[in-house]
Design an enzyme around this catalytic site. Structure first.
Site, PDB file in Angstrom:
ATOM      1  N   ARG A 169       9.240   7.853   4.832  1.00  0.00           N
ATOM      2  CA  ARG A 169       8.880   9.171   4.922  1.00  0.00           C
ATOM      3  C   ARG A 169       9.491   9.678   6.221  1.00  0.00           C
ATOM      4  O   ARG A 169      10.097  10.958   6.282  1.00  0.00           O
ATOM      5  CB  ARG A 169       7.447   9.620   4.737  1.00  0.00           C
ATOM      6  CG  ARG A 169       7.150   9.287   3.157  1.00  0.00           C
ATOM      7  CD  ARG A 169       5.761   9.424   2.961  1.00  0.00           C
ATOM      8  NE  ARG A 169       5.044  10.684   3.524  1.00  0.00           N
ATOM      9  CZ  ARG A 169       3.649  11.055   4.082  1.00  0.00           C
ATOM     10  NH1 ARG A 169       2.910  10.028   3.752  1.00  0.00           N
ATOM     11  NH2 ARG A 169       3.604  12.209   4.355  1.00  0.00           N
TER      12      ARG A 169
ATOM     13  N   TYR B  69      12.592   1.897  -2.655  1.00  0.00           N
ATOM     14  CA  TYR B  69      11.892   3.135  -2.714  1.00  0.00           C
ATOM     15  C   TYR B  69      13.054   4.135  -3.030  1.00  0.00           C
ATOM     16  O   TYR B  69      14.358   4.107  -2.634  1.00  0.00           O
ATOM     17  CB  TYR B  69      11.369   3.620  -1.339  1.00  0.00           C
ATOM     18  CG  TYR B  69       9.998   2.930  -1.151  1.00  0.00           C
ATOM     19  CD1 TYR B  69       8.748   3.722  -1.486  1.00  0.00           C
ATOM     20  CD2 TYR B  69       9.808   1.455  -0.634  1.00  0.00           C
ATOM     21  CE1 TYR B  69       7.563   3.002  -1.414  1.00  0.00           C
ATOM     22  CE2 TYR B  69       8.709   0.993  -0.374  1.00  0.00           C
ATOM     23  CZ  TYR B  69       7.539   1.788  -0.582  1.00  0.00           C
ATOM     24  OH  TYR B  69       6.311   1.125  -0.330  1.00  0.00           O
TER      25      TYR B  69
ATOM     26  N   ARG C 129       0.629  -1.162   0.087  1.00  0.00           N
ATOM     27  CA  ARG C 129       0.061   0.018  -0.147  1.00  0.00           C
ATOM     28  C   ARG C 129       0.898   1.376  -0.049  1.00  0.00           C
ATOM     29  O   ARG C 129       1.661   1.608   0.892  1.00  0.00           O
ATOM     30  CB  ARG C 129      -1.010   0.005   1.354  1.00  0.00           C
ATOM     31  CG  ARG C 129      -1.718  -1.251   1.563  1.00  0.00           C
ATOM     32  CD  ARG C 129      -2.426  -1.320   2.752  1.00  0.00           C
ATOM     33  NE  ARG C 129      -3.310  -2.525   2.965  1.00  0.00           N
ATOM     34  CZ  ARG C 129      -3.859  -2.702   4.091  1.00  0.00           C
ATOM     35  NH1 ARG C 129      -3.879  -1.937   5.392  1.00  0.00           N
ATOM     36  NH2 ARG C 129      -4.495  -3.833   4.292  1.00  0.00           N
TER      37      ARG C 129
ATOM     38  N   ASP D 128       0.999   5.366   0.317  1.00  0.00           N
ATOM     39  CA  ASP D 128       0.229   6.320   0.676  1.00  0.00           C
ATOM     40  C   ASP D 128      -0.317   7.200  -0.185  1.00  0.00           C
ATOM     41  O   ASP D 128       0.010   7.628  -1.327  1.00  0.00           O
ATOM     42  CB  ASP D 128       0.917   7.325   1.835  1.00  0.00           C
ATOM     43  CG  ASP D 128       1.077   6.603   3.081  1.00  0.00           C
ATOM     44  OD1 ASP D 128       0.458   5.646   3.386  1.00  0.00           O
ATOM     45  OD2 ASP D 128       1.831   6.848   3.740  1.00  0.00           O
TER      46      ASP D 128
END
Length: 254
Positions: A196, A110, A49, A51
């Site tokens: 993040r 990422y 998932r 965001d």
């Protein structure tokens, strides 16, 4: 039969990957396009998932159908014509019935993009952050990060997980040009909000507002409330999802 989809998307207009009641998601948009094209309800499961506002250069999902699909270039083109411009399917290929987009994945990679110069064409795709950053200190923090496996301090407080352990393969900052920095991180799994929050904390280190010793104490504390604030979603990209070779075997043939 089970099929994997390889796709990419710009997350700006979406409330994340997962279907939810309060906004349009990538998942529900993709399901609607597949349902329209195949003439029957299609439900998909993603590799993970992302965001709201987060982008994906590579994402995988799977879905099941009763009859084999005719996987021509024209078939994929027709679905892409139904999808909005910010979602693109790159491949659809058959897998074994027990192959799973989420649980068969063994790595995720990422990137987070930071720019010191405002760009009218990149405002939703990079984080405009003006203060000077010491990349050497930030990479020293990365070296500390790689010595640990419990990242509870970087996970959203209400994350519903059984454990907070992740195996990091690499983490480092790199200048992409004079004004742009990219954070690279790869692991077997990530916690909700983890990348993040790590980025937001390392920006504190890069500005000299947090010491390396404080950073390690944050990791050891296993307490989200003492880590830095999460960096904005617009700079984050899911770049690569890794699977065992046998899962992707048919992808190479399509």
């Amino acid at each position: 039969m089970r099929y994997f989809i390889e796709l990419s998307y710009r997350g700006t207009a979406y409330h994340g990957w997962q279907t939810q009641a309060n906004g349009v998601s990538v998942q529900i948009t993709l399901e609607a396009a597949l349902t329209q094209r195949l003439g029957k309800p299609i439900y998909i499961m993603g590799s993970g998932r992302t965001d709201a506002g987060v982008h994906a250069k590579q994402q995988f999902a799977h879905f099941d159908v009763e009859e084999p699909l005719n996987l021509t270039e024209a078939f994929i083109y027709s679905i892409n014509c139904i999808l909005p411009e910010d979602i693109a399917i790159h491949a659809i290929f058959p897998v074994q019935p027990n192959d799973h987009a989420r649980f068969s994945a063994n790595s995720r990679y990422y990137q987070y993009h930071v720019t010191r110069q405002k760009n009218a064409f990149q405002s939703s795709l990079t984080y405009h952050f003006r203060p000077h950053l010491d990349i050497e200190r930030m990479n020293a923090a990365c070296a500390i990060l790689l010595q640990h496996t419990n990242f509870q301090s970087f996970s959203k407080a209400r994350a519903n997980v059984t454990h907070f352990h992740c195996r990091l393969d690499f983490a480092y900052w790199q200048h992409t040009n004079a004004d742009c920095l990219t954070f690279h991180i790869k692991a077997n799994r990530f916690l909700w909000g983890m990348v993040r929050t790590i980025v937001g904390t390392m920006l504190e280190i890069g500005q000299g507002r947090m010491s390396l010793e404080q950073f390690e104490q944050i990791i050891l504390a296993r307490d989200r409330t003492i880590a830095g604030r999460a960096a904005p979603a617009n700079g984050l990209y899911l770049v690569d999802v890794g699977y065992p070779a046998e899962v992707l075997a048919q992808r190479q043939k399509e």
